[in-house]
Design an enzyme around this catalytic site. Sequence first.
Site, mmCIF file in Angstrom:
data_model
loop_
_atom_site.group_PDB
_atom_site.id
_atom_site.type_symbol
_atom_site.label_atom_id
_atom_site.label_comp_id
_atom_site.label_asym_id
_atom_site.label_seq_id
_atom_site.Cartn_x
_atom_site.Cartn_y
_atom_site.Cartn_z
ATOM 1 N N TYR A 103 0.853 -1.193 0.000
ATOM 2 C CA TYR A 103 0.000 0.000 0.000
ATOM 3 C C TYR A 103 0.890 1.244 0.000
ATOM 4 C CZ TYR A 103 -4.394 2.492 1.255
ATOM 5 O OH TYR A 103 -5.516 3.288 1.263
ATOM 6 N N CYS A 104 0.682 2.136 -0.961
ATOM 7 C CA CYS A 104 1.363 3.429 -1.026
ATOM 8 C C CYS A 104 2.884 3.233 -1.028
ATOM 9 C CB CYS A 104 0.875 4.322 0.108
ATOM 10 S SG CYS A 104 1.439 6.041 -0.018
ATOM 11 N N VAL A 105 3.592 3.841 -0.087
ATOM 12 C CA VAL A 105 5.057 3.747 -0.085
ATOM 13 C C VAL A 105 5.522 2.310 0.100
ATOM 14 C CG1 VAL A 105 5.228 4.250 2.389
ATOM 15 C CG2 VAL A 105 7.166 4.695 0.928
#
Length: 631
Positions: free
Chosen positions: A364-366
Amino acid sequence: MTQLGDSTRPPDGADDLFAGMLRLQGEMTRSVLSTFGSLAVPDWGSSPQAVLVEPWERLADSIAQLWRMAPDAGEDGASGIAGWLDDPQKWREVVEGWYRALPLADGQTREQLLADGMALWEGLLARLVGQSGAAAATVKLPRQDRRFADPRWREQPVFALIHQCYLLLSEQLMSLSDKVDGLDEAQRAQLAFATRTLVEALSPANFPLTNPVVLDRIIETRGENLVAGMDHLLADLGKGKLTHTDESAFEIGRNLAATPGKVVRETPLYQLIQYTPTTPRVFETPLVIFPAWINRFYILDLTPQKSFVRWAVDQGITVFMVSWKSADATMADLAWDDYIRAQIEVIDAVRDRLKVPSVDTIGYCVAGTTLAATLAILARRGEADKVRSATFFTAQVDFELAGDLKVFIDERQLALINGLATDGYLDGRYLAATFNLLRSSDLIWSTVISNYLLGEPYPAFDLLYWNSDTTNLPARWHLCYMRDLYRDNRMVQPDALEADGTPIDLGRITTPCFIQAGREDHIAPPQSVWRLTRHLGGAWTFLLAGSGHIAGVVNPPAAAKYQFWTNPDAAGSLDAFIAGAEEHPGSWWPYWAEWLKQFGKTQVPARGKRKPGGKGDPVIDEAPGRYVTMP
């Protein structure tokens, strides 16, 4: 709306107070501008402060004069204001005062502003004179903005004038910032962001004497709303951050992050949670989720009704979740390599624990950015088969189109961030403030209005509780991430970066990938997330979800909200994908589950170490573990 006495004009002395409020907005603008001191803006002709502040100070004087000029209102509450609204010369003088306060306005711009101002005057005159109360509230004004949707912004012409003037000047200021010569792309983006942030801060909705909804509340409660609002403000000052929700309504482990499970592994960087199965048989290949360490893992395990983890477990998936430790002084030397090594460690630990050849993964994301690097490193080492599939939730690897966060990555901004670090880590409240700035109208000023000015109690909203539950970041990692990825975009340059001694080449990734983007995502814009498809060496599936960075992901089927788009054709661009996409109502989670099943439907009994904490399986703690509750 409650009328202001017998007149559209405030009580004696309030005109000066009104002008003072607008001047206060100007002072706020100067203060906010000082935080963007790194703006390199040549050829202004005047200072940025003059361009962005003086119009509001001139407007303060102009509207103060209008208060003084307006005669007493009649019974309909509008005829008084018509006494000067129907005088074109007076209105022309006001508009000319506005454009004289814009030092960058050339002749053509000045004429356009005058024309717009006169059109505004004519529109207000035609629509509002002779109207009052409920009739005026239904009038459609030239400029629409949801901040002024309450009918009280139209019930009295003076408040219609105030917010329409604001919207007119906002358009001009944004237009002027677009026309500044001599800026490179990065400087222009910084200027546009700063201008928009300031324009949003200057909204008349943000100040009590220019907000009719707040004025009504003051009258109704005899000022008790401001007392309550001051309590909220003082509490937030003590915490050093905005409060968005009733924090007493939630408790981690009770009604948030409450899916049953055990902590089965712990290191100084993370805890690994394995969730207890709810079905007698489970799919053989487990799922390992890597959430972003920029916030707590339980964005994917909110209330039971919204929990992606609980839903996945109920589908017969053995789910593991990483809970990252919030940074402290012991983590000052951590770099990107450490998070990549941690992902590889977890993949190997889960494979060994369940005696399986491979795992499915989510980043998720980074953590999705890092997962891509992990996959590339495993591929380079000949170990790609450890991961059967990879799913990316709103994750970027190509940062050329990364959006407004790029305004924070010049050297002076990075030096400022580094200066905020204490004992080698960055306080999560600073990062939260940055993300709030990206949507300041929704995440800052709406809170100011609701909780400080109107004195409303905080809502009990799980998503906002999670958003306020910040985590600290290792300063070294954060600066390298901003420089190497956001600024220099090195991750998409084969072998330009390395981690754990291995060069990173995304083109080596042949693991099947599922890429999800949010249509309204302001943190990882969909056009940026799409770029991942250009760098993979294997098959991929792209899905565009309705809503943004959080609600686009956390959208359970039972909610029946939003929609998503798919396109089985190999589109060459996001625009082409959208043009040929099919829209589906509701949650995309079941679609993803079907995608995952194509790689294997074999199931095994949910016993032994598939049920963590059973006989002969020592565990460390009950889920959600202790790292998630640490400051």
